[in-house]
Write an enzyme that holds these catalytic residues in place. Structure first.
Site, mmCIF file in Angstrom:
data_model
loop_
_atom_site.group_PDB
_atom_site.id
_atom_site.type_symbol
_atom_site.label_atom_id
_atom_site.label_comp_id
_atom_site.label_asym_id
_atom_site.label_seq_id
_atom_site.Cartn_x
_atom_site.Cartn_y
_atom_site.Cartn_z
ATOM 1 N N ALA A 317 0.838 -1.210 0.000
ATOM 2 C CA ALA A 317 0.000 0.000 0.000
ATOM 3 C C ALA A 317 0.869 1.255 0.000
ATOM 4 O O ALA A 317 1.899 1.299 -0.659
ATOM 5 C CB ALA A 317 -0.975 -0.049 1.172
ATOM 6 N N SER A 318 0.498 2.247 0.773
ATOM 7 C CA SER A 318 1.194 3.538 0.712
ATOM 8 C C SER A 318 2.610 3.501 1.282
ATOM 9 O O SER A 318 3.377 4.451 1.079
ATOM 10 C CB SER A 318 0.374 4.607 1.431
ATOM 11 O OG SER A 318 -0.824 4.864 0.722
ATOM 12 N N THR A 319 2.984 2.440 1.989
ATOM 13 C CA THR A 319 4.379 2.345 2.432
ATOM 14 C C THR A 319 5.309 2.178 1.235
ATOM 15 O O THR A 319 6.527 2.357 1.359
ATOM 16 C CB THR A 319 4.582 1.158 3.399
ATOM 17 O OG1 THR A 319 4.363 -0.076 2.709
ATOM 18 C CG2 THR A 319 3.642 1.258 4.588
ATOM 19 N N PHE A 320 4.739 1.870 0.062
ATOM 20 C CA PHE A 320 5.513 1.695 -1.171
ATOM 21 C C PHE A 320 5.795 3.034 -1.852
ATOM 22 O O PHE A 320 6.638 3.115 -2.748
ATOM 23 C CB PHE A 320 4.726 0.771 -2.118
ATOM 24 C CG PHE A 320 5.454 0.407 -3.386
ATOM 25 C CD1 PHE A 320 6.583 -0.398 -3.358
ATOM 26 C CD2 PHE A 320 4.999 0.859 -4.614
ATOM 27 C CE1 PHE A 320 7.240 -0.752 -4.532
ATOM 28 C CE2 PHE A 320 5.639 0.512 -5.800
ATOM 29 C CZ PHE A 320 6.771 -0.296 -5.757
#
Length: 608
Positions: A317-320
């Site tokens: 998710a947004s950790t990427f």
């Protein structure tokens, strides 16, 4: 006539003498052959009748944490062994034995079956975990129990119980297939590593077997010890894990249904904590777990047998988004690039939405990361291309085997054009690039890969790899010398890494950041990172029109995953963390507070 008789007598005498000499010559030759040439062979045969040899199991090596606290050790285990060839009547011996210790008829039947399938000289374990009273009774009755012996074996103990079930694993008796791999495995009650570090380092921990040679009488009873070849003890292993931190993380993570936390030294790669929740008690596997309990573990929806830190695959998710950012910057994106976010963008025949349906308005790079604006990343991903994004994702540890000392490590998926053609069999569609740009779609990673990713971002761009073992002192010395890094430098600009670090600081410490509510007001304990909320179900256009159902109102398995990757201290980073709470709804609400508490605890623990 007389002379004729004398001649006949003389001929017979000579013939008889010759015959006798021939016989004695044959006997003498045979005796000489047996005494001189065959003596060793017959001595060996005699010794085989007189001397019995038994394998001696080595003591298994111990496992310690980084501060030398015992995590796996051995204790004495008194047990009853039966050597079938030395028993006059096995069935009768078992019946006599059952009058001294508990030995049900069903157990006796199983033992008789084992005897019929095993070599008569191979000891068979009947009962283990005897107390002193039982040992004494059997020793008193030994003369009436032919073939029965008391043996002091070893039993593996895990003093910390559940705390290391996924890291250390457990030992158990080898199965029928494994028994053929080593003579040691046929020793009654011998245990081998079945998973975790116990399995990975099995040859090191096991040691080498010895032998005991006993002289026996005509009845096969041992008389005295002739020779002993001592077993070589297994090697000890010292882990990089800090038990104090491991215990704290496990308690903190126990407040959620399922998830994992990994904490790593960003310079050495030493893993200081790896917790997967829920877990199990490895001690129960050593003695043989009950079928009902085993079934409960297998059928538990929260999967306590799975080490989620290395085997759990999640959309990052947004950790990427830091990966997408570095790929874009290295591909020529200006750090000043802005995009307008209205809450959604049309692309092809559908709309792509931002998590903030009200829109973030004009967004630059720093705000895109700190506010986690999906629209900015949709557009940047399209401009950059999935192949460039995939290349940089692998540089930072995603989609690669990190070679940590465990089995069942998943590699995950970093998709690109060639991957889809090969695996799916169809061409890549540009709309899939948008989804990849926000860490969804085909993209999957493990928590271990995520913590490695963030460590590489904040350690200066060095390709650190995780390990569960304490780093040797010579490598630690290299770390102190900035001119001799022990890991390769990733080919990205330091200025680009610093931009991303600054943005991750704002995620937690600026008012508009997605994790601002979890900030630490004392600047000494401040931390930074990136939130993520992994969608696990498709949301239709119709649902968006009528109103998306809030994740926390859904059944547990349909809720979003909550993720957070971060680091501390902010001024001079030393540790990285990844937190995944399965179906935890929101990274900022559920995962970030766990990361905060752990990182603050670490800084206090190590007086950073």
């Amino acid at each position: 006539m007389k002379e004729s008789r004398q001649k006949i007598f003389n001929r017979r005498s000579i013939f008889m003498l010759g015959g006798q000499l021939t016989i004695f010559g044959i006997l003498g030759g045979r005796l000489t052959y047996l005494q001189l040439l065959e003596s060793d062979r017959y001595k060996t045969l005699a010794d085989e009748n007189r001397i019995r040899s038994r394998l001696v199991a080595p003591e298994r090596g111990h496992i310690f944490d980084r501060n030398n606290l015992e995590l796996a050790r051995n204790t004495d285990n008194y047990r009853i062994l039966l050597i079938p060839e030395e028993a006059d009547d096995v069935k009768q011996t078992l019946q006599k034995l059952s009058k001294i210790v508990v030995l049900p008829a069903s157990k006796q039947k199983k033992i008789l079956d084992d005897v019929s399938r095993s070599p008569v000289f191979q000891p068979i374990e009947l009962i283990e975990h005897l107390n002193w009273v039982e040992v004494s009774k059997i020793e008193i009755e030994r003369l009436n129990l032919p073939g029965i012996y008391i043996d002091a074996g070893q039993e593996r103990i895990y003093p910390q119980g559940n705390l290391y079930s996924h890291i250390i694993g457990f030992v158990a008796q080898p199965n029928r297939k494994e028994v053929t791999q080593s003579r040691l495995f046929s020793i009654p009650g011998f245990h081998i590593g079945k998973n975790g570090l116990e399995k990975f380092y099995e040859p090191n921990l096991r040691g080498e077997g010895g032998a005991l040679h006993l002289e026996v009488n005509a009845s096969g009873r041992p008389i005295k010890e002739v020779r002993r070849i001592p077993a070589i003890r297994g090697k000890n292993i010292r882990l990089s894990i800090d038990n104090r931190l491991q215990d704290y993380v496990a308690q903190r993570l126990s407040l959620v249904e399922a998830g994992s936390v990994v904490v790593m030294d960003i310079h050495s790669g030493e893993v200081l904590s790896m917790v997967s929740s829920p877990n199990f008690d490895p001690n129960k596997f050593v003695r043989g777990i009950e079928q009902l309990e085993w079934d409960n573990l297998l059928n538990n929806p929260y999967k306590p047998l799975v080490n989620k830190a290395v085997s759990g695959l999640y959309a990052p998710a947004s950790t990427f988004k830091p990966v997408v950012t570095i790929a874009a910057l290295e591909n020529g994106l200006s750090p000043n690039t802005k995009h307008f976010c209205s809450g959604h963008i049309p692309y092809g025949r559908r709309n792509f939405y931002c998590w903030a349906n009200w829109g973030h308005k004009n967004v630059n790079l720093t705000k895109a990361i700190s506010n986690s604006c999906d629209i900015w990343f949709y557009k940047v991903a399209l401009e950059t291309g999935v192949d460039v994004i995939a290349k940089h994702a692998r540089m930072f540890g995603l989609g690669t085997d990190l070679n940590i000392e465990l089995h069942n490590n998943k590699i995950g998926t970093v998709p690109d054009i060639a991957w889809k053609k090969k695996v799916i069999g169809t061409n890549w569609e540009s709309g899939e690039t948008l989804i990849t740009g926000i860490g969804q779609g085909y993209l999957t990673a493990t928590p271990l890969q995520m913590v490695t990713m963030i460590a590489r971002f904040v350690n200066g761009g060095y390709a650190v790899t995780p390990t569960l073992l304490m780093m040797p002192d010579d490598k630690k010395d290299l770390l102190l010398n900035q001119n001799q890094p022990i890991f390769d430098k990733i080919p990205v600009k330091d200025s680009h890494l610093n931009l991303i670090k600054r943005a991750m600081y704002q995620v937690v410490n600026e008012k508009t950041g997605t994790a601002y509510h979890t900030r630490v007001t004392n600047p000494r304990w401040a931390y930074a990172g990136k939130t993520g909320t992994g969608q696990v179900r498709n949301i239709s256009e119709k649902e968006r029109e009528t109103g998306v159902i809030s994740s926390h109102l859904l059944e547990w398995e349909k809720r979003d995953h909550a993720l957070f990757v971060g680091y501390a201290p902010v001024k001079k980073p030393r540790w990285a963390i990844s937190v995944v709470v399965e179906h935890g709804n929101s990274g900022s609400i559920t995962a970030a507070p766990i990361a905060r508490d752990v990182l603050v605890n670490m800084q206090r623990l190590y007086k950073a």
